[in-house]
Design a protein around this motif. Structure first.
Motif, PDB file in Angstrom:
ATOM      1  N   THR A   1       4.715  16.588   6.566  1.00 25.88           N
ATOM      2  CA  THR A   1       3.679  17.399   5.413  1.00 25.88           C
ATOM      3  C   THR A   1       4.986  18.330   4.984  1.00 25.88           C
ATOM      4  N   ASP A   2       5.787  18.845   6.229  1.00 25.35           N
ATOM      5  CA  ASP A   2       5.957  19.999   5.237  1.00 25.35           C
ATOM      6  C   ASP A   2       7.154  19.804   4.875  1.00 25.35           C
ATOM      7  N   ARG A   3       7.770  18.842   4.535  1.00 26.86           N
ATOM      8  CA  ARG A   3       8.664  18.255   3.148  1.00 26.86           C
ATOM      9  C   ARG A   3       7.885  17.674   2.098  1.00 26.86           C
ATOM     10  N   CYS A   4       7.083  17.448   2.673  1.00 30.25           N
ATOM     11  CA  CYS A   4       6.430  16.697   1.438  1.00 30.25           C
ATOM     12  C   CYS A   4       5.714  18.066   0.471  1.00 30.25           C
ATOM     13  N   PHE A   5       4.724  18.990   0.852  1.00 23.94           N
ATOM     14  CA  PHE A   5       4.468  20.621   0.879  1.00 23.94           C
ATOM     15  C   PHE A   5       5.698  20.949  -0.135  1.00 23.94           C
ATOM     16  N   ARG A   6       7.036  21.464   0.391  1.00 13.04           N
ATOM     17  CA  ARG A   6       7.937  22.041  -0.281  1.00 13.04           C
ATOM     18  C   ARG A   6       8.423  21.316  -1.309  1.00 13.04           C
ATOM     19  N   THR A   7       8.572  20.040  -1.895  1.00 14.56           N
ATOM     20  CA  THR A   7       8.645  18.800  -2.546  1.00 14.56           C
ATOM     21  C   THR A   7       7.916  19.622  -3.751  1.00 14.56           C
ATOM     22  N   MET A   8       5.971  19.139  -3.715  1.00 17.79           N
ATOM     23  CA  MET A   8       5.703  19.504  -4.048  1.00 17.79           C
ATOM     24  C   MET A   8       5.274  20.914  -4.844  1.00 17.79           C
ATOM     25  N   ARG A   9       5.758  22.447  -4.141  1.00 15.63           N
ATOM     26  CA  ARG A   9       5.748  23.265  -4.067  1.00 15.63           C
ATOM     27  C   ARG A   9       6.068  23.646  -5.194  1.00 15.63           C
ATOM     28  N   GLU A  10       7.437  23.233  -5.221  1.00 11.28           N
ATOM     29  CA  GLU A  10       8.958  23.394  -6.371  1.00 11.28           C
ATOM     30  C   GLU A  10       8.459  22.907  -7.067  1.00 11.28           C
TER      31      GLU A  10
ATOM     32  N   PRO B   1       0.544  -1.307  -0.369  1.00 10.87           N
ATOM     33  CA  PRO B   1      -0.216   0.252  -0.347  1.00 10.87           C
ATOM     34  C   PRO B   1       0.543   1.428   0.156  1.00 10.87           C
ATOM     35  N   ALA B   2       0.251   2.219  -0.465  1.00  6.11           N
ATOM     36  CA  ALA B   2       0.703   3.744  -0.288  1.00  6.11           C
ATOM     37  C   ALA B   2      -0.252   4.980  -0.350  1.00  6.11           C
ATOM     38  N   ILE B   3       0.237   5.964  -0.341  1.00  3.44           N
ATOM     39  CA  ILE B   3      -0.535   6.902   0.569  1.00  3.44           C
ATOM     40  C   ILE B   3       0.315   8.207  -0.835  1.00  3.44           C
ATOM     41  N   ILE B   4      -0.841   8.456  -1.618  1.00  2.00           N
ATOM     42  CA  ILE B   4      -0.450   9.349  -2.450  1.00  2.00           C
ATOM     43  C   ILE B   4      -1.404  10.662  -2.354  1.00  2.00           C
ATOM     44  N   VAL B   5      -0.301  11.470  -2.425  1.00  2.00           N
ATOM     45  CA  VAL B   5      -1.307  13.386  -2.399  1.00  2.00           C
ATOM     46  C   VAL B   5      -1.380  14.116  -3.778  1.00  2.00           C
ATOM     47  N   SER B   6      -1.826  15.139  -3.625  1.00  2.00           N
ATOM     48  CA  SER B   6      -2.217  15.460  -4.645  1.00  2.00           C
ATOM     49  C   SER B   6      -2.674  17.367  -4.707  1.00  2.00           C
ATOM     50  N   ASN B   7      -2.024  17.758  -5.735  1.00  2.00           N
ATOM     51  CA  ASN B   7      -2.776  18.888  -5.760  1.00  2.00           C
ATOM     52  C   ASN B   7      -4.024  19.547  -6.028  1.00  2.00           C
ATOM     53  N   HIS B   8      -5.343  19.869  -5.996  1.00  2.00           N
ATOM     54  CA  HIS B   8      -6.401  19.713  -6.365  1.00  2.00           C
ATOM     55  C   HIS B   8      -7.087  21.243  -6.163  1.00  2.00           C
ATOM     56  N   GLN B   9      -7.421  21.568  -8.386  1.00  2.00           N
ATOM     57  CA  GLN B   9      -7.504  22.423  -8.673  1.00  2.00           C
ATOM     58  C   GLN B   9      -9.078  23.622  -8.508  1.00  2.00           C
ATOM     59  N   SER B  10      -9.421  21.792  -9.361  1.00  2.00           N
ATOM     60  CA  SER B  10     -11.158  21.818 -10.417  1.00  2.00           C
ATOM     61  C   SER B  10     -11.765  20.645 -10.653  1.00  2.00           C
ATOM     62  N   ILE B  11     -12.768  20.549 -10.782  1.00  2.00           N
ATOM     63  CA  ILE B  11     -13.399  19.690 -11.495  1.00  2.00           C
ATOM     64  C   ILE B  11     -12.855  18.748 -12.329  1.00  2.00           C
ATOM     65  N   LEU B  12     -11.689  19.328 -13.126  1.00  2.00           N
ATOM     66  CA  LEU B  12     -10.653  19.207 -14.235  1.00  2.00           C
ATOM     67  C   LEU B  12      -9.951  17.567 -13.795  1.00  2.00           C
TER      68      LEU B  12
ATOM     69  N   VAL C   1       3.430   3.125   5.472  1.00  2.00           N
ATOM     70  CA  VAL C   1       3.489   2.956   4.374  1.00  2.00           C
ATOM     71  C   VAL C   1       4.242   4.495   3.273  1.00  2.00           C
ATOM     72  N   PRO C   2       4.633   4.286   2.398  1.00  2.00           N
ATOM     73  CA  PRO C   2       5.647   5.125   1.475  1.00  2.00           C
ATOM     74  C   PRO C   2       4.837   5.960   1.488  1.00  2.00           C
ATOM     75  N   VAL C   3       4.579   8.035   1.038  1.00  2.00           N
ATOM     76  CA  VAL C   3       3.565   9.134   0.697  1.00  2.00           C
ATOM     77  C   VAL C   3       4.559   8.856  -0.939  1.00  2.00           C
ATOM     78  N   ILE C   4       3.379   9.067  -1.729  1.00  2.00           N
ATOM     79  CA  ILE C   4       4.037   9.466  -2.966  1.00  2.00           C
ATOM     80  C   ILE C   4       3.018  10.758  -3.356  1.00  2.00           C
ATOM     81  N   PRO C   5       4.051  12.035  -3.821  1.00  2.00           N
ATOM     82  CA  PRO C   5       3.102  13.271  -4.355  1.00  2.00           C
ATOM     83  C   PRO C   5       3.326  13.005  -5.874  1.00  2.00           C
ATOM     84  N   VAL C   6       1.824  13.652  -5.785  1.00  2.00           N
ATOM     85  CA  VAL C   6       1.565  13.773  -7.536  1.00  2.00           C
ATOM     86  C   VAL C   6       1.197  15.129  -7.878  1.00  2.00           C
TER      87      VAL C   6
END
Length: 204
Positions: free
Chosen positions: A185-194, A31-42, A137-142
Motif C-alpha cells: 500500500t505504501d509503495r503504491c501510494f508513494r509512486t502515485m503521489r510522485e 486479472p488485475a487490480i487497478i487503483v486510481s486517484n479520485h477527485q470528482s464526478i469528472l 494478481v498485479p496492481v496497476i496504478p492509474v
C-alpha cells in the motif's frame, strides 16, 4: 461499451481534453487490480478514456441512489460495497476475488475511499491491496493530474482544461502475503503521489 462511448462525448460539452500515456500497461495476462486517484464526478469521463475491456469497478453503496449517475454506474456493472459494514465489505471482496479468477476480469478501485480535489492524495485504504494479495494478481496504478487549476466546487470554479492520465507499470504481488499488504500500500501510494505531482506540475 455503450456507456463508455456515450460518456466519452461529454468531454466536448465540458471543454475537457485528455492526454493519455501508458495504456500498454493494461496488457497483462489474467486479472488485475487497478487503483486510481479520485477527485470528482469528472473522473467518470477520465475513466472512460482509459477503461479496459473486461473491467468492473468497486464503489460505495450510496452511489446507487445518485440519480442518473447511480443508474449509469449500476448498468455499467459496478460492484457496490457497504462501507459501514466491515463484515459485508469483506464478504463482497472475497466474492470479487473469486469472480476475478473465474471470469478473468480486472477490478477498478479508488483506494482513497472518497472524492478528493485538493491536489494531493488522501491516505490509501488497504482493501484493494488485500484483494490483490489474496488473488495474487498485479496492481496497476492509474494517475490523473490535478483538476484544481480549472475545477473548484467550493469556489464555483469550472473552466475548460487538460487532464493528463498515466497508466503506470504493474506492481506484482505473486508470493506476497497479508504481512506485505502495508508495504504494498505504501509503495503504491508513494509512486502515485510522485506521479500526481509530476503530471500536475506541482512541487513534491
Amino acid at each position: 461499451r455503450i456507456i463508455k462511448t456515450v460518456v466519452k462525448t461529454f468531454k466536448y460539452f465540458f471543454g475537457l481534453r485528455f492526454e493519455v500515456k501508458g495504456l500498454q500497461n493494461f496488457e497483462v495476462e489474467g486479472p488485475a487490480i487497478i487503483v486510481s486517484n479520485h477527485q470528482s464526478i469528472l473522473d467518470m469521463m477520465g475513466l472512460m478514456e482509459v477503461l479496459p475491456d473486461d473491467c468492473v469497478q468497486v464503489g460505495k453503496k450510496e452511489l446507487m441512489y445518485a440519480g442518473t449517475v447511480g443508474l449509469i454506474i449500476y448498468l455499467g456493472g459496478v460492484i457496490f460495497i457497504n462501507r459501514k459494514s466491515t463484515t459485508s465489505a469483506k464478504m463482497v471482496m472475497a466474492e470479487v476475488a473469486k469472480t476475478m479468477a473465474t471470469d478473468n476480469v480486472k477490478v477498478w478501485v479508488y483506494p482513497e475511499g472518497t472524492r478528493n480535489c485538493t491536489g494531493d492524495l488522501l491516505p490509501f485504504k488497504k482493501g484493494a491491496f488485500h484483494l490483490a494479495v489474496q488473488a495474487q494478481v498485479p496492481v496497476i496504478p492509474v494517475v490523473y493530474s490535478s483538476f484544481t487549476t480549472f475545477y473548484n466546487p467550493k469556489k464555483n470554479l469550472f473552466t475548460s482544461g487538460k487532464i493528463k492520465v498515466e497508466v503506470l507499470p504493474p506492481i506484482e504481488t505473486k508470493g506476497l502475503t497479508s504481512d506485505d499488504v502495508s508495504d504494498l500500500t505504501d509503495r503504491c501510494f508513494r509512486t502515485m503521489r510522485e506521479t500526481l505531482f509530476r503530471l500536475s506540475g506541482s512541487p513534491s
